[in-house]
Design a protein around this motif. Structure first.
Motif, PDB file in Angstrom:
ATOM      1  N   VAL A  22       0.860  -1.180   0.000  1.00 38.08           N
ATOM      2  CA  VAL A  22       0.000   0.000   0.000  1.00 38.08           C
ATOM      3  C   VAL A  22       0.895   1.228   0.000  1.00 38.08           C
ATOM      4  CG1 VAL A  22      -2.142  -0.766   1.106  1.00 38.08           C
ATOM      5  CG2 VAL A  22      -0.202  -0.078   2.532  1.00 38.08           C
ATOM      6  N   VAL A  23       0.372   2.306  -0.564  1.00 40.84           N
ATOM      7  CA  VAL A  23       1.113   3.560  -0.596  1.00 40.84           C
ATOM      8  C   VAL A  23       0.287   4.612   0.131  1.00 40.84           C
ATOM      9  CG1 VAL A  23       2.088   5.349  -2.096  1.00 40.84           C
ATOM     10  CG2 VAL A  23       2.219   2.938  -2.769  1.00 40.84           C
ATOM     11  N   GLU A  24       0.894   5.229   1.130  1.00 35.91           N
ATOM     12  CA  GLU A  24       0.267   6.304   1.899  1.00 35.91           C
ATOM     13  C   GLU A  24      -1.141   5.950   2.361  1.00 35.91           C
ATOM     14  OE1 GLU A  24       1.089  10.118   0.099  1.00 35.91           O
ATOM     15  OE2 GLU A  24       3.174   9.814   0.693  1.00 35.91           O
ATOM     16  N   ALA A  25      -1.235   4.839   3.037  1.00 31.01           N
ATOM     17  CA  ALA A  25      -2.509   4.433   3.645  1.00 31.01           C
ATOM     18  C   ALA A  25      -2.522   4.908   5.095  1.00 31.01           C
ATOM     19  CB  ALA A  25      -2.640   2.912   3.605  1.00 31.01           C
ATOM     20  N   VAL A  26      -3.714   5.066   5.645  1.00 29.57           N
ATOM     21  CA  VAL A  26      -3.823   5.556   7.028  1.00 29.57           C
ATOM     22  C   VAL A  26      -3.213   4.543   7.986  1.00 29.57           C
ATOM     23  CG1 VAL A  26      -5.432   6.201   8.859  1.00 29.57           C
ATOM     24  CG2 VAL A  26      -5.868   6.897   6.524  1.00 29.57           C
ATOM     25  N   GLY A  27      -2.347   5.046   8.848  1.00 28.44           N
ATOM     26  CA  GLY A  27      -1.719   4.205   9.863  1.00 28.44           C
ATOM     27  C   GLY A  27      -1.329   5.058  11.046  1.00 28.44           C
ATOM     28  N   GLY A  28      -0.324   4.605  11.764  1.00 28.52           N
ATOM     29  CA  GLY A  28       0.133   5.336  12.941  1.00 28.52           C
ATOM     30  C   GLY A  28      -0.242   4.588  14.204  1.00 28.52           C
ATOM     31  N   SER A  29       0.607   4.740  15.214  1.00 25.68           N
ATOM     32  CA  SER A  29       0.399   3.975  16.442  1.00 25.68           C
ATOM     33  C   SER A  29      -0.945   4.310  17.098  1.00 25.68           C
ATOM     34  CB  SER A  29       1.559   4.218  17.413  1.00 25.68           C
ATOM     35  OG  SER A  29       1.726   5.601  17.669  1.00 25.68           O
ATOM     36  N   ALA A  30      -1.300   5.609  17.122  1.00 29.91           N
ATOM     37  CA  ALA A  30      -2.545   6.004  17.796  1.00 29.91           C
ATOM     38  C   ALA A  30      -3.768   5.560  17.000  1.00 29.91           C
ATOM     39  CB  ALA A  30      -2.578   7.511  18.008  1.00 29.91           C
ATOM     40  N   THR A  31      -3.628   5.509  15.682  1.00 32.19           N
ATOM     41  CA  THR A  31      -4.757   5.126  14.832  1.00 32.19           C
ATOM     42  C   THR A  31      -5.187   3.688  15.115  1.00 32.19           C
ATOM     43  OG1 THR A  31      -3.955   6.623  13.137  1.00 32.19           O
ATOM     44  CG2 THR A  31      -5.501   4.919  12.418  1.00 32.19           C
ATOM     45  N   PHE A  32      -4.216   2.760  15.027  1.00 35.10           N
ATOM     46  CA  PHE A  32      -4.540   1.351  15.285  1.00 35.10           C
ATOM     47  C   PHE A  32      -5.058   1.183  16.717  1.00 35.10           C
ATOM     48  CE2 PHE A  32      -1.620   0.830  11.652  1.00 35.10           C
ATOM     49  CZ  PHE A  32      -2.327  -0.079  10.886  1.00 35.10           C
ATOM     50  N   PHE A  33      -4.441   1.929  17.652  1.00 35.56           N
ATOM     51  CA  PHE A  33      -4.844   1.807  19.049  1.00 35.56           C
ATOM     52  C   PHE A  33      -6.301   2.241  19.235  1.00 35.56           C
ATOM     53  CE2 PHE A  33      -5.636   3.403  23.265  1.00 35.56           C
ATOM     54  CZ  PHE A  33      -5.053   2.447  24.084  1.00 35.56           C
ATOM     55  N   CYS A  34      -6.641   3.424  18.711  1.00 35.18           N
ATOM     56  CA  CYS A  34      -8.000   3.971  18.917  1.00 35.18           C
ATOM     57  C   CYS A  34      -9.057   3.040  18.339  1.00 35.18           C
ATOM     58  CB  CYS A  34      -8.158   5.311  18.198  1.00 35.18           C
ATOM     59  SG  CYS A  34      -7.462   6.665  19.075  1.00 35.18           S
ATOM     60  N   ILE A  35      -8.802   2.552  17.132  1.00 32.19           N
ATOM     61  CA  ILE A  35      -9.810   1.714  16.481  1.00 32.19           C
ATOM     62  C   ILE A  35     -10.016   0.436  17.289  1.00 32.19           C
ATOM     63  CG2 ILE A  35     -10.392   0.431  14.380  1.00 32.19           C
ATOM     64  CD1 ILE A  35      -8.855   2.661  12.829  1.00 32.19           C
ATOM     65  N   ALA A  36      -8.910  -0.193  17.704  1.00 33.97           N
ATOM     66  CA  ALA A  36      -9.040  -1.438  18.483  1.00 33.97           C
ATOM     67  C   ALA A  36      -9.739  -1.183  19.823  1.00 33.97           C
ATOM     68  CB  ALA A  36      -7.668  -2.059  18.706  1.00 33.97           C
ATOM     69  N   ALA A  37      -9.352  -0.113  20.505  1.00 34.12           N
ATOM     70  CA  ALA A  37      -9.923   0.163  21.834  1.00 34.12           C
ATOM     71  C   ALA A  37     -11.401   0.513  21.752  1.00 34.12           C
ATOM     72  CB  ALA A  37      -9.144   1.292  22.507  1.00 34.12           C
ATOM     73  N   SER A  38     -11.808   1.086  20.598  1.00 32.89           N
ATOM     74  CA  SER A  38     -13.194   1.565  20.496  1.00 32.89           C
ATOM     75  C   SER A  38     -14.214   0.420  20.505  1.00 32.89           C
ATOM     76  CB  SER A  38     -13.368   2.415  19.233  1.00 32.89           C
ATOM     77  OG  SER A  38     -13.281   1.608  18.076  1.00 32.89           O
ATOM     78  N   TYR A  39     -13.777  -0.821  20.361  1.00 31.68           N
ATOM     79  CA  TYR A  39     -14.715  -1.956  20.493  1.00 31.68           C
ATOM     80  C   TYR A  39     -15.055  -2.231  21.958  1.00 31.68           C
ATOM     81  CZ  TYR A  39     -14.116  -2.903  15.559  1.00 31.68           C
ATOM     82  OH  TYR A  39     -14.117  -2.785  14.193  1.00 31.68           O
ATOM     83  N   PHE A  40     -14.323  -1.577  22.886  1.00 32.00           N
ATOM     84  CA  PHE A  40     -14.498  -1.862  24.309  1.00 32.00           C
ATOM     85  C   PHE A  40     -14.900  -0.646  25.133  1.00 32.00           C
ATOM     86  CE2 PHE A  40     -11.386  -4.656  22.426  1.00 32.00           C
ATOM     87  CZ  PHE A  40     -11.776  -5.912  22.860  1.00 32.00           C
ATOM     88  N   THR A  41     -14.452   0.543  24.720  1.00 28.87           N
ATOM     89  CA  THR A  41     -14.617   1.717  25.590  1.00 28.87           C
ATOM     90  C   THR A  41     -14.520   3.003  24.768  1.00 28.87           C
ATOM     91  OG1 THR A  41     -13.815   2.643  27.691  1.00 28.87           O
ATOM     92  CG2 THR A  41     -12.129   1.983  26.113  1.00 28.87           C
ATOM     93  N   ASP A  42     -14.775   4.162  25.422  1.00 30.69           N
ATOM     94  CA  ASP A  42     -14.610   5.458  24.752  1.00 30.69           C
ATOM     95  C   ASP A  42     -13.138   5.871  24.811  1.00 30.69           C
ATOM     96  OD1 ASP A  42     -17.333   5.725  24.262  1.00 30.69           O
ATOM     97  OD2 ASP A  42     -17.690   6.557  26.260  1.00 30.69           O
ATOM     98  N   VAL A  43     -12.641   6.406  23.713  1.00 26.88           N
ATOM     99  CA  VAL A  43     -11.226   6.788  23.644  1.00 26.88           C
ATOM    100  C   VAL A  43     -11.095   8.259  23.260  1.00 26.88           C
ATOM    101  CG1 VAL A  43      -8.973   5.976  22.845  1.00 26.88           C
ATOM    102  CG2 VAL A  43     -10.997   4.618  22.374  1.00 26.88           C
ATOM    103  N   GLN A  44     -10.139   8.937  23.879  1.00 23.49           N
ATOM    104  CA  GLN A  44      -9.836  10.321  23.513  1.00 23.49           C
ATOM    105  C   GLN A  44      -8.438  10.358  22.908  1.00 23.49           C
ATOM    106  OE1 GLN A  44     -10.493  11.807  27.533  1.00 23.49           O
ATOM    107  NE2 GLN A  44     -12.401  12.768  26.863  1.00 23.49           N
TER     108      GLN A  44
END
Ligand code: AMP
Length: 302
Positions: A22-44
């Motif tokens: 992939v070229v210039e796809a959305v990523g980043g440590s906080a991105t993967f974290f927020c999406i995964a955490a959002s299945y369990f709780t609210d994230v800021q």
């Protein structure tokens, strides 16, 4: 009640694996974290993007349970990471890191984020992790991730963050570099003497090991027949782990073990596609089903 707060990178990733690119796809440590955490709780989220981060990129992060008020847009280009994986999918080879807007980023934690219930300092410059720690009332759990880039370049700031942390979540190779030792049991003793009582070592396709008090809990990775891209597995793990803990009734050994399993569930989804495609499109049933698969995977009669 405070919420789960994360600071980390939001990135445009260019990734090559034996199964595609992939070229210039959305990523980043906080991105993967927020999406995964959002299945369990609210994230800021506290993070920064540049002017080139388009509305289409943003849709990846626009989720009911993710608060984006702390996502700043600054003049300049978004952080970019370029990496490559060979058939040894455990280790990413970094080809290029362009900090761009991250270079001058000074995180400002919005007023409404300052009493978090839990704080995750995702992989980002440890000086920025410290700035966020300084702006919040200390939550019940502070966890962090880091990588070789910062272990080699910013060890003093990293040691300061570690002193304040309860949990370190880190790759095996990085744990060995940080503890200057190859034996992970010895590494766990060395690193835990610097601050965090709990050390979680991610071992890619070999799973994960948690050192906590006198106990060790080890879990294999979910046996997948096809995987596409390991990028973000570590951050998705952290998101599932912290997200589950934020919703758990107590912070005891049992909950920590269950959190490791939920972390591994989210990591296994992350690697099934490039970028956040699979991770972002799950149902609660998908998550529960894989959690139960893990239960079958590790249960045996004594
Ligand atoms: P992992 O979960 O360990 O595979 O992390 C992958 C993510 O880390 C990618 O989406 C990258 O954008 C991000 N990343 C890579 N290098 C850095 C860095 N030096 N600082 C912050 N984030 C990074």
């Amino acid at each position: 009640m405070g919420k789960l707060l994360v600071v980390g990178s939001v990135a445009l990733d260019s990734v090559t694996t034996p199964f595609g690119e992939v070229v210039e796809a959305v990523g980043g440590s906080a991105t993967f974290f927020c999406i995964a955490a959002s299945y369990f709780t609210d994230v800021q989220l506290v993070a920064v993007v540049g002017e080139d981060f388009s509305p289409e990129h943003l849709t990846a992060l626009q989720r009911d349970r993710v608060d984006l008020n702390g996502l700043e847009r600054r003049p300049g280009r978004t952080f970019r990471w370029r990496g490559e994986y060979s058939y040894t999918l455990n280790e990413a080879k970094t080809l290029d890191t362009q900090l761009n807007v991250l270079e001058t980023f000074r995180p400002t934690v919005p007023e409404s984020y300052r009493t978090p219930s839990q704080l995750f300092l995702a992989n980002i410059d440890p000086d920025l992790q410290l700035m966020v720690l300084d702006q919040v009332q200390r939550p019940s759990v502070v966890a962090l991730d880091t990588m070789n880039f910062w272990i080699e370049g910013k060890i003093e700031a990293l040691r300061k963050v570690l002193k304040e942390a309860d949990i370190l979540i880190i790759n095996d190779g990085e744990a060995q570099a940080l503890g200057n030792n190859r034996n992970l049991v010895q590494v766990s003793r060395i690193i835990r003497s610097w601050g965090p009582q709990t050390l979680i070592i991610k071992r890619g396709e070999y799973g994960v090991a948690m050192f906590h008090g006198d106990a060790v809990f080890a879990l294999p990775a979910y046996p997948l027949e096809h995987l596409k891209d390991p990028t973000g597995a570590g951050d998705a793990f952290a998101g599932g782990f912290m997200g589950f803990l934020a919703s758990a009734p107590a912070l005891d050994d049992q909950s920590l073990r269950q959190a490791v399993v939920y972390g591994s569930v989210m990591a296994s989804f992350a690697v099934q596609s490039f970028s956040v495609d699979r991770l972002a499109s799950l149902t609660d049933e998908d998550v529960k089903e894989r959690y139960m698969d893990f239960n079958r995977l590790i249960t045996f009669q004594v």
